[in-house]
Scaffold this active site. Structure first.
Site, PDB file in Angstrom:
ATOM      1  N   SER A  63     -17.212  10.589  13.968  1.00 14.56           N
ATOM      2  CA  SER A  63     -18.430  11.261  14.436  1.00 14.56           C
ATOM      3  C   SER A  63     -19.015  10.476  15.594  1.00 14.56           C
ATOM      4  O   SER A  63     -18.975   9.233  15.601  1.00 14.56           O
ATOM      5  CB  SER A  63     -19.457  11.310  13.302  1.00 14.56           C
ATOM      6  N   TYR A  67     -23.926   6.319   7.109  1.00 12.75           N
ATOM      7  CA  TYR A  67     -23.002   7.284   7.723  1.00 12.75           C
ATOM      8  C   TYR A  67     -22.528   6.764   9.078  1.00 12.75           C
ATOM      9  O   TYR A  67     -21.326   6.755   9.381  1.00 12.75           O
ATOM     10  CB  TYR A  67     -23.686   8.642   7.876  1.00 12.75           C
TER      11      TYR A  67
HETATM   12  N1  LIG Z   1     -20.055  19.090  10.115  1.00 12.09           N
HETATM   13  C1  LIG Z   1     -20.357  18.318  11.132  1.00 12.09           C
HETATM   14  O1  LIG Z   1     -21.241  18.650  11.956  1.00 12.09           O
HETATM   15  C2  LIG Z   1     -19.623  17.026  11.357  1.00 12.09           C
HETATM   16  C3  LIG Z   1     -19.928  16.277  12.509  1.00 12.09           C
HETATM   17  C4  LIG Z   1     -19.246  15.081  12.730  1.00 12.09           C
HETATM   18  C5  LIG Z   1     -18.287  14.654  11.829  1.00 12.09           C
HETATM   19  N2  LIG Z   1     -18.017  15.387  10.722  1.00 12.09           N
HETATM   20  C6  LIG Z   1     -17.003  14.874   9.795  1.00 12.09           C
HETATM   21  O2  LIG Z   1     -16.048  15.886   9.513  1.00 12.09           O
HETATM   22  C7  LIG Z   1     -15.473  15.680   8.210  1.00 12.09           C
HETATM   23  C8  LIG Z   1     -15.559  16.981   7.431  1.00 12.09           C
HETATM   24  O3  LIG Z   1     -16.928  17.337   7.326  1.00 12.09           O
HETATM   25  P1  LIG Z   1     -17.423  18.798   6.921  1.00 12.09           P
HETATM   26  O4  LIG Z   1     -18.545  19.122   7.818  1.00 12.09           O
HETATM   27  O5  LIG Z   1     -16.283  19.701   6.778  1.00 12.09           O
HETATM   28  O6  LIG Z   1     -18.056  18.446   5.484  1.00 12.09           O
HETATM   29  P2  LIG Z   1     -18.154  19.297   4.146  1.00 12.09           P
HETATM   30  O7  LIG Z   1     -18.148  20.744   4.411  1.00 12.09           O
HETATM   31  O8  LIG Z   1     -19.298  18.685   3.402  1.00 12.09           O
HETATM   32  O9  LIG Z   1     -16.762  18.943   3.395  1.00 12.09           O
HETATM   33  C9  LIG Z   1     -16.514  17.636   2.988  1.00 12.09           C
HETATM   34  C10 LIG Z   1     -15.161  17.601   2.316  1.00 12.09           C
HETATM   35  O10 LIG Z   1     -14.911  16.256   1.896  1.00 12.09           O
HETATM   36  C11 LIG Z   1     -14.570  16.289   0.522  1.00 12.09           C
HETATM   37  N3  LIG Z   1     -14.889  15.047  -0.161  1.00 12.09           N
HETATM   38  C12 LIG Z   1     -16.090  14.455  -0.368  1.00 12.09           C
HETATM   39  N4  LIG Z   1     -15.938  13.338  -1.085  1.00 12.09           N
HETATM   40  C13 LIG Z   1     -14.610  13.213  -1.344  1.00 12.09           C
HETATM   41  C14 LIG Z   1     -13.826  12.275  -2.049  1.00 12.09           C
HETATM   42  N5  LIG Z   1     -14.370  11.217  -2.666  1.00 12.09           N
HETATM   43  N6  LIG Z   1     -12.488  12.455  -2.081  1.00 12.09           N
HETATM   44  C15 LIG Z   1     -11.916  13.521  -1.496  1.00 12.09           C
HETATM   45  N7  LIG Z   1     -12.609  14.470  -0.851  1.00 12.09           N
HETATM   46  C16 LIG Z   1     -13.945  14.299  -0.770  1.00 12.09           C
HETATM   47  C17 LIG Z   1     -15.345  17.456  -0.043  1.00 12.09           C
HETATM   48  O11 LIG Z   1     -14.845  17.830  -1.308  1.00 12.09           O
HETATM   49  P3  LIG Z   1     -15.807  18.505  -2.452  1.00 12.09           P
HETATM   50  O12 LIG Z   1     -15.872  19.973  -2.154  1.00 12.09           O
HETATM   51  O13 LIG Z   1     -15.094  18.171  -3.733  1.00 12.09           O
HETATM   52  O14 LIG Z   1     -17.147  17.853  -2.346  1.00 12.09           O
HETATM   53  C18 LIG Z   1     -15.095  18.473   1.060  1.00 12.09           C
HETATM   54  O15 LIG Z   1     -13.806  19.003   0.924  1.00 12.09           O
HETATM   55  C19 LIG Z   1     -16.276  14.533   7.574  1.00 12.09           C
HETATM   56  O16 LIG Z   1     -15.555  13.333   7.685  1.00 12.09           O
HETATM   57  C20 LIG Z   1     -17.525  14.475   8.438  1.00 12.09           C
HETATM   58  O17 LIG Z   1     -18.124  13.192   8.429  1.00 12.09           O
HETATM   59  C21 LIG Z   1     -18.662  16.561  10.455  1.00 12.09           C
END
Ligand SMILES: NC(=O)c1ccc[n+]([C@@H]2O[C@H](COP(=O)([O-])OP(=O)(O)OC[C@H]3O[C@@H](n4cnc5c(N)ncnc54)[C@H](OP(=O)(O)O)[C@@H]3O)[C@@H](O)[C@H]2O)c1
Length: 232
Positions: A139, A155
């Protein structure tokens, strides 16, 4: 210059963490659509993973899960070409004084320790393939070149650390052919990003998927957003 990339991933094997929803799910679908055999990590048996992928039970805080999944991929396929460290947790706003210690532990555990352990176990398999790839979903909040304020220290620092892992992997294994990159997906409409986020999940998954198609000799040890290198 456009990096050298595979047109399709036929015959290649990918493992994506946190592939049951959000950006990770879309990355798993994209890699499947490009012909890869995709192992979709989910930490719970009740989570749904994309059709046409192999669901694997994988909580990235559990080293036993990680070992079992990597051993399983080795037993099934004898190869792993792509590891996408996508699973992540947030928790935003508080400054370091207010941030609950439990959240600090959990955030570093999932976002930084998790990818380190994934690499600890998966790198030997990735090195068997010419040009094995690690895509670390990071990020801009962890970029030291961007203003570090506005709270969320756990984070931010988890992602700064994840970028450190990318640089380390490139330094340690780049000469052996490993291609490791970090990517900021942008601000994406997922459970983590929220409804106000600027980008749909398809856009958020675009550059991570693109990095997963890099061919041997393509750039490594970089931080990307929108298919451009950005500052650490
Ligand atoms: N969305 C944004 O704007 C944004 C911006 C910058 C970076 N990111 C990064 O992009 C990545 C994906 O984010 P997202 O927005 O798709 O988030 P999200 O919709 O909250 O999904 C998070 C995913 O991670 C899984 N997870 C959480 N804890 C875990 C664990 N201990 N072991 C295995 N899986 C686990 C969740 O599984 P469960 O369903 O079981 O909880 C879910 O599948 C993350 O690394 C995030 O930091 C996102």
């Amino acid at each position: 210059m456009e990096p050298d990339r595979y047109d399709d991933l036929d015959g290649q094997v990918a493992l994506v963490t946190g592939a049951n929803r959000g950006i990770g799910r879309q990355i798993a679908e994209n890699l499947r659509d490009r012909g890869a055999t995709v192992y979709a990590g989910s930490r719970s048996v009740t989570n749904e993973t994309p059709e046409g992928t192999e669901r694997v039970l994988l909580d990235v805080t559990q080293e036993g899960d990680i070992e079992e999944v990597v051993d399983g991929v080795f037993a099934d396929q004898s190869r792993l070409d792509i590891l996408v460290n996508n699973a992540g947790v947030g928790g935003f706003g508080d400054d370091i004084v207010a941030e609950p210690t439990e959240r600090i532990d959990r955030t570093l555990g999932v976002n930084l320790r998790g990818p380190m352990l994934m690499c600890k176990h998966a790198v030997p398999l990735l090195l068997k393939s010419d040009g094995g790839r690690v895509v670390n979903v990071s990020s801009g909040m962890g970029a030291l070149g961007e203003e570090q304020s506005g709270g969320s220290p756990a984070y931010r620092i988890s992602k700064t650390g994840l970028n450190g892992l990318t640089a380390y992997l490139d330094g340690q294994y780049g000469d052996d052919g490993l291609i490791a990159n970090s990517v900021c997906p942008g601000w994406v409409r997922t459970d983590m990003g929220g409804e106000e986020a600027a980008q749909p999940v398809e856009k958020g998954a675009e550059t991570p998927t693109w990095l997963a198609t890099f061919k041997p000799g393509a750039p490594s040890g970089k931080f990307w957003r929108d298919k451009e290198v950005i500052d650490w």
